[in-house]
Design an enzyme around this catalytic site. Sequence first.
Site, PDB file in Angstrom:
ATOM      1  N   LYS A   1      43.369  33.228  33.991  1.00  0.00           N
ATOM      2  CA  LYS A   1      44.375  34.269  34.224  1.00  0.00           C
ATOM      3  C   LYS A   1      45.771  33.645  34.224  1.00  0.00           C
ATOM      4  O   LYS A   1      46.702  34.146  33.595  1.00  0.00           O
ATOM      5  CB  LYS A   1      44.120  34.973  35.568  1.00  0.00           C
ATOM      6  CG  LYS A   1      42.931  35.917  35.525  1.00  0.00           C
ATOM      7  CD  LYS A   1      42.535  36.433  36.905  1.00  0.00           C
ATOM      8  CE  LYS A   1      41.235  37.238  36.804  1.00  0.00           C
ATOM      9  NZ  LYS A   1      40.695  37.654  38.091  1.00  0.00           N
TER      10      LYS A   1
ATOM     11  N   GLN B   1      41.607  37.221  44.388  1.00  0.00           N
ATOM     12  CA  GLN B   1      40.383  36.949  43.631  1.00  0.00           C
ATOM     13  C   GLN B   1      39.149  37.159  44.519  1.00  0.00           C
ATOM     14  O   GLN B   1      39.076  36.629  45.623  1.00  0.00           O
ATOM     15  CB  GLN B   1      40.431  35.507  43.094  1.00  0.00           C
ATOM     16  CG  GLN B   1      39.250  35.119  42.231  1.00  0.00           C
ATOM     17  CD  GLN B   1      39.191  35.888  40.909  1.00  0.00           C
ATOM     18  OE1 GLN B   1      40.205  36.109  40.267  1.00  0.00           O
ATOM     19  NE2 GLN B   1      38.006  36.297  40.516  1.00  0.00           N
TER      20      GLN B   1
ATOM     21  N   ASP C   1      44.989  44.923  40.209  1.00  0.00           N
ATOM     22  CA  ASP C   1      43.546  45.106  40.029  1.00  0.00           C
ATOM     23  C   ASP C   1      43.175  46.594  40.095  1.00  0.00           C
ATOM     24  O   ASP C   1      42.073  46.978  39.710  1.00  0.00           O
ATOM     25  CB  ASP C   1      42.773  44.362  41.133  1.00  0.00           C
ATOM     26  CG  ASP C   1      42.143  43.065  40.610  1.00  0.00           C
ATOM     27  OD1 ASP C   1      41.974  42.945  39.386  1.00  0.00           O
ATOM     28  OD2 ASP C   1      41.821  42.199  41.441  1.00  0.00           O
TER      29      ASP C   1
END
Length: 287
Positions: A55, A99, A122
Site C-alpha cells: 500500500k 490495518q 477503508d
Amino acid sequence: MSEAKLIDGKLIAQALRQEIAGEVQRFRQAHARAPALHVVLVGDDAASAVYVRNKEKAVVEAGMIGAVHRLPASTTAAALHQLVRELNEDPAVDGILVQLPLPAHIPVDPILESVDPAKDVDGFHPVNVGKLWSGKAALVPCTPRGCLHLLRTAEVPLEGSRALVIGRSNIVGKPMAALLLGANATVSIGHSRSRDLPARCREADVLIVAAGQRQMVEGSWIKPGATVIDVGMHRGPDGKLCGDVDLASARKVAAAITPVPGGVGPMTIAMLLDNTLKAALARTARS
Ligand code: NDP
C-alpha cells in the site's frame, strides 16, 4: 462454445492508477501539497506487513504521501485510540487506515468507529456504511468498489440484471450488494446457511463470489453467458494462487470472468488510492 473472456484486473488497475496519478499531480499544483494516507499497523502479522508495504509503495508511486505508524503487538487499546485521535485532528492527514487484524486484546469496532468518517478510506465506519446503503456519497470499501469498476470497464449490463453475491461480510459481501443495488441490479445475497446455492447461482447474470472457500463454485453452478467476479484468494496445494471459483470449468460456461491472480486483487489497492484522493478532494472542498 468459446471460452469466457478474462477480465484483466491487472491492466484495468494499471490504467486507473495512471489516471489517479494525473489527478494527484493536478491536486498538488492546486493545493501546494500532496494527498496523504496514514496507515496504522499494530503487531507483527507477516501477511499484514506485506499488505502495508504494498500500500505504501503504491501511494508513493501515485505521487501521494504515505506514512506508516508501526506499533508493537503490546500496544494498548488506549494508545491506539490516542494515535487515531491525533491523526483525525491533523489537517495534513487525508486518509487513515487501521490495518486488520488487530491483536486479540484490542476490540476492533471501537477503533474503526473512532476514525473520522471523512478520513475513513477503508469505508468501514458506520457513517459511511449508512451513507452507502442510503445512496449518498460515501467512502466505499475498496474491494467491492474494485469489483464494480471491473464490471463497468468490461461493460457488463447491470441495470435490471439478476446479481448474486456469495458472502455477507462487512468488508466485501454487504457493500458489494449495496453497490449492485445502486446500479439497479436485482440483488440476492448467499451465505453459509443458504439453501440450494448452486441453483441460485444458475439464475444469476452476474455472480460475485466472496465466500473464502477455495474453488467452491464450479462451472455447473454458472448460468451460461454469465459474468463471474471471483474475490477469493487462496494458496493451493501446488503453491499457486487460486480463487473461490474453479476457473477451468467456469470458463467453459461463463461469458466473462476474473482470474486469480490478476483479477480483483490489483483493484483493491487502486481503489485505496482513489479513496485517498477522494477524501483529500472532499476535505479541501469543505475548508
Ligand atoms: P469472510 O470470511 O468475512 O466472509 C465469508 C462469507 O462467505 C460469509 O458471509 C460466509 O457466510 C460466506 N460463506 C462461507 N462459506 C460459505 C459456503 N460454503 N457457502 C456459501 N457462503 C459461504 O470473508 P471476506 O468477505 O473477508 O473475504 C472473502 C474472500 O475474499 C476471502 O477468500 C478473502 O481472502 C478474499 N478477499 C480478497 C480481497 C482481494 O483484494 N482480492 C480483499 C478481501 C477479501 P456466513 O456469514 O453465513 O458465515
